[in-house]
Design an enzyme around this catalytic site. Structure first.
Site, PDB file in Angstrom:
ATOM      1  N   LYS A   3      -4.777  -9.847  -6.917  1.00  0.00           N
ATOM      2  CA  LYS A   3      -6.026  -9.981  -6.168  1.00  0.00           C
ATOM      3  C   LYS A   3      -7.110  -9.071  -6.761  1.00  0.00           C
ATOM      4  O   LYS A   3      -6.797  -7.957  -7.168  1.00  0.00           O
ATOM      5  CB  LYS A   3      -5.702  -9.574  -4.727  1.00  0.00           C
ATOM      6  CG  LYS A   3      -6.769  -9.765  -3.721  1.00  0.00           C
ATOM      7  CD  LYS A   3      -6.303  -9.265  -2.350  1.00  0.00           C
ATOM      8  CE  LYS A   3      -6.321  -7.757  -2.254  1.00  0.00           C
ATOM      9  NZ  LYS A   3      -6.222  -7.216  -0.903  1.00  0.00           N
TER      10      LYS A   3
ATOM     11  N   LYS B 240       0.822  -1.214   0.000  1.00  0.00           N
ATOM     12  CA  LYS B 240       0.000   0.000   0.000  1.00  0.00           C
ATOM     13  C   LYS B 240       0.851   1.258   0.000  1.00  0.00           C
ATOM     14  O   LYS B 240       0.473   2.267  -0.587  1.00  0.00           O
ATOM     15  CB  LYS B 240      -0.946   0.018   1.205  1.00  0.00           C
ATOM     16  CG  LYS B 240      -2.089  -0.952   1.044  1.00  0.00           C
ATOM     17  CD  LYS B 240      -3.292  -0.544   1.883  1.00  0.00           C
ATOM     18  CE  LYS B 240      -4.439  -1.506   1.653  1.00  0.00           C
ATOM     19  NZ  LYS B 240      -5.538  -1.313   2.605  1.00  0.00           N
TER      20      LYS B 240
ATOM     21  N   LYS C 261     -10.876  -3.446  -4.755  1.00  0.00           N
ATOM     22  CA  LYS C 261     -11.664  -2.242  -5.022  1.00  0.00           C
ATOM     23  C   LYS C 261     -10.765  -1.087  -5.434  1.00  0.00           C
ATOM     24  O   LYS C 261     -11.237  -0.098  -5.985  1.00  0.00           O
ATOM     25  CB  LYS C 261     -12.561  -1.877  -3.822  1.00  0.00           C
ATOM     26  CG  LYS C 261     -11.949  -2.009  -2.451  1.00  0.00           C
ATOM     27  CD  LYS C 261     -13.015  -2.025  -1.331  1.00  0.00           C
ATOM     28  CE  LYS C 261     -12.379  -2.433  -0.004  1.00  0.00           C
ATOM     29  NZ  LYS C 261     -13.306  -2.754   1.054  1.00  0.00           N
TER      30      LYS C 261
HETATM   31  P1  TYM Z   1     -10.773  -5.198   3.328  1.00  0.00           P
HETATM   32  O1  TYM Z   1     -11.735  -4.086   3.559  1.00  0.00           O
HETATM   33  O2  TYM Z   1      -9.668  -4.999   2.378  1.00  0.00           O
HETATM   34  O3  TYM Z   1     -11.561  -6.498   2.858  1.00  0.00           O
HETATM   35  C1  TYM Z   1     -12.668  -6.997   3.598  1.00  0.00           C
HETATM   36  C2  TYM Z   1     -12.661  -8.515   3.593  1.00  0.00           C
HETATM   37  O4  TYM Z   1     -12.703  -8.993   2.248  1.00  0.00           O
HETATM   38  C3  TYM Z   1     -11.642  -9.909   2.028  1.00  0.00           C
HETATM   39  N1  TYM Z   1     -11.203  -9.768   0.638  1.00  0.00           N
HETATM   40  C4  TYM Z   1     -11.071 -10.793  -0.223  1.00  0.00           C
HETATM   41  N2  TYM Z   1     -11.312 -12.101  -0.083  1.00  0.00           N
HETATM   42  C5  TYM Z   1     -11.106 -12.895  -1.155  1.00  0.00           C
HETATM   43  N3  TYM Z   1     -10.653 -12.405  -2.358  1.00  0.00           N
HETATM   44  C6  TYM Z   1     -10.410 -11.097  -2.535  1.00  0.00           C
HETATM   45  N4  TYM Z   1      -9.987 -10.638  -3.706  1.00  0.00           N
HETATM   46  C7  TYM Z   1     -10.617 -10.219  -1.428  1.00  0.00           C
HETATM   47  N5  TYM Z   1     -10.465  -8.884  -1.255  1.00  0.00           N
HETATM   48  C8  TYM Z   1     -10.823  -8.632   0.009  1.00  0.00           C
HETATM   49  C9  TYM Z   1     -10.563  -9.481   3.001  1.00  0.00           C
HETATM   50  O5  TYM Z   1      -9.666 -10.538   3.258  1.00  0.00           O
HETATM   51  C10 TYM Z   1     -11.376  -9.102   4.209  1.00  0.00           C
HETATM   52  O6  TYM Z   1     -11.708 -10.243   4.966  1.00  0.00           O
HETATM   53  N6  TYM Z   1      -7.796  -5.148   7.341  1.00  0.00           N
HETATM   54  C11 TYM Z   1      -9.104  -5.553   6.856  1.00  0.00           C
HETATM   55  C12 TYM Z   1     -10.250  -4.926   7.617  1.00  0.00           C
HETATM   56  C13 TYM Z   1     -10.218  -5.125   9.090  1.00  0.00           C
HETATM   57  C14 TYM Z   1     -10.490  -6.334   9.781  1.00  0.00           C
HETATM   58  C15 TYM Z   1     -10.394  -6.003  11.167  1.00  0.00           C
HETATM   59  C16 TYM Z   1     -10.807  -7.619   9.372  1.00  0.00           C
HETATM   60  C17 TYM Z   1      -9.962  -4.180  10.023  1.00  0.00           C
HETATM   61  N7  TYM Z   1     -10.066  -4.699  11.277  1.00  0.00           N
HETATM   62  C18 TYM Z   1     -10.589  -6.977  12.141  1.00  0.00           C
HETATM   63  C19 TYM Z   1     -11.015  -8.587  10.359  1.00  0.00           C
HETATM   64  C20 TYM Z   1     -10.900  -8.266  11.729  1.00  0.00           C
HETATM   65  C21 TYM Z   1      -9.218  -5.126   5.407  1.00  0.00           C
HETATM   66  O7  TYM Z   1      -8.547  -4.247   4.937  1.00  0.00           O
HETATM   67  O8  TYM Z   1     -10.219  -5.710   4.732  1.00  0.00           O
END
Ligand code: TYM
Length: 345
Positions: free
Chosen positions: A208, A116, A211
């Site tokens: 991956k 990032k 968004k």
């Molecule tokens: P974020 O917002 O990037 O994504 C949310 C969830 O979607 C999953 N995900 C995917 N799974 C499969 N294939 C993909 N291409 C894909 N893109 C995204 C992510 O693995 C995630 O589960 N750091 C986290 C947010 C967060 C969080 C937490 C998660 C903050 N605090 C506590 C769990 C527990 C994040 O950036 O997710």
């Protein structure tokens, strides 16, 4: 003997733009399934979002958008807790405490920060660097035991476990003295299961689905209409060979494997069963089947998201109620952390 913790699920999604099929299959569908098994807390992590620049109006809209997607996908706000992170101040407080527990070396190893921050590391916010500490705080504030996430969050979950362990070790004497046994924080289990833990870009099977990808053709957004979904799958990159009949035949064929994984996750079939049905078919046969299935599953969700977004007052009430319930779990945990550490309250 290590202490048993009451099972509790916590997970979060960042409000940083349109939700993708990756978010849906990798995370949100699992949230829905888990809420019937365990107490579940689903957060819209707006404070994580601001580790990179967010336009204020877009941030508010995206926060309500993620909440709408949770509801539209089938998360029940009575059974589960749905709220936005910034409403519960204890996340930031425990996040700070974890900034003082986690080591620079641990954070320096985080691949997501490197991706990032990119080449311009000097210009990344300090929040982006300590992002995983706030994520650990999100989870451990509720002493959560299970965390459904996609594959890309695995390293952050490992760090969360390290932070929990170090806290438990550093304050072992205090834990015993105050009657907390040998562990105040659990070791949360990442739940990275099913055929779509890493949904890949439709344009490049080595990246991956995200968004933040500049190309909208690389992803299916949860709110895409039927024509757009069909067009994106039609144009999805593939190789010229037909689909294999066995899983081994997908080796070295990242794009084909990705589409099979998506089909399996959307249909609830195993990848083997999908290949059993489509082995030998050309992509010109498989892709329309895949888009029809995606439209069938996603169109009702998109319609419900739109309906909910037309009534932001309702979404705000859900988030506010959820925050009150979350806060009532978080406050006693934070108070105990302060007692353990000797912070006078
Ligand atoms: P974020 O917002 O990037 O994504 C949310 C969830 O979607 C999953 N995900 C995917 N799974 C499969 N294939 C993909 N291409 C894909 N893109 C995204 C992510 O693995 C995630 O589960 N750091 C986290 C947010 C967060 C969080 C937490 C998660 C903050 N605090 C506590 C769990 C527990 C994040 O950036 O997710």
């Amino acid at each position: 003997m290590s202490k048993a913790f009451t099972p509790r699920v916590f997970s979060g999604v960042q409000p940083t733009g349109n939700l993708t099929l990756g978010n849906y299959l990798g995370a949100i569908t699992k949230f829905v399934a888990l809420q019937d098994q365990q107490e579940s807390i689903y957060c819209v992590v707006d404070m994580h979002a601001i580790t990179t620049w967010q336009d204020p109006a877009d941030l508010s809209a995206a926060t309500r958008g993620v909440a709408a997607a949770y509801l539209a996908a089938g998360i029940d706000p009575v059974k589960s807790i749905i709220f936005n992170q910034s409403r519960v101040g204890a996340h930031a407080e425990l996040g700070w405490i974890f900034n003082c527990i986690a080591r620079m070396g641990w954070l320096n190893r985080m691949t997501q920060f490197k991706e990032k921050a990119g080449k311009n590391r000097e210009n990344a916010s300090t929040g982006l660097f300590v992002y995983p500490n706030l994520m650990a705080a999100d989870i451990l504030l509720y002493q959560a035991t299970h965390v459904p996430v996609g594959e890309d969050q695995k390293q952050h979950l490992e760090l969360t476990r390290d932070i929990a362990q170090k806290f438990n070790n550093d304050y072992a004497d205090q834990l015993a003295r105050l009657g907390f046994g040998d562990a105040f924080f659990p070791q949360p289990e990442p739940m990275i299961t099913g055929p779509a833990t890493r949904v890949m870009s439709l344009r490049d099977g080595s990246k991956k689905m995200s968004k933040s990808d500049p190309s909208d053709m690389s992803r299916i957004n949860l709110t895409d209409d039927a024509d757009t979904i069909a067009q994106k799958f039609r144009k999805a990159r593939t190789d010229p060979d037909p689909l294999p009949s066995e899983m081994d035949g997908l080796e070295g064929r990242a794009e084909a494997a990705n589409l099979v994984g998506i089909y399996a996750a959307l249909s609830g079939m195993t990848q083997d069963a999908v290949l059993g049905e489509f082995g030998g078919s050309q992509f010109s046969t498989f892709k329309p089947e895949l888009s029809d299935l995606a439209v069938e599953k996603l169109a009702p969700i998109a319609a419900e998201i739109r309906r909910l977004e037309a009534d932001p007052g309702h979404i705000d009430q859900v988030l506010k109620d959820g925050a009150e319930r979350a806060d009532s779990i978080a406050q006693p945990v934070l108070a105990s952390v302060k007692d353990i550490m000797g912070l006078v309250r």
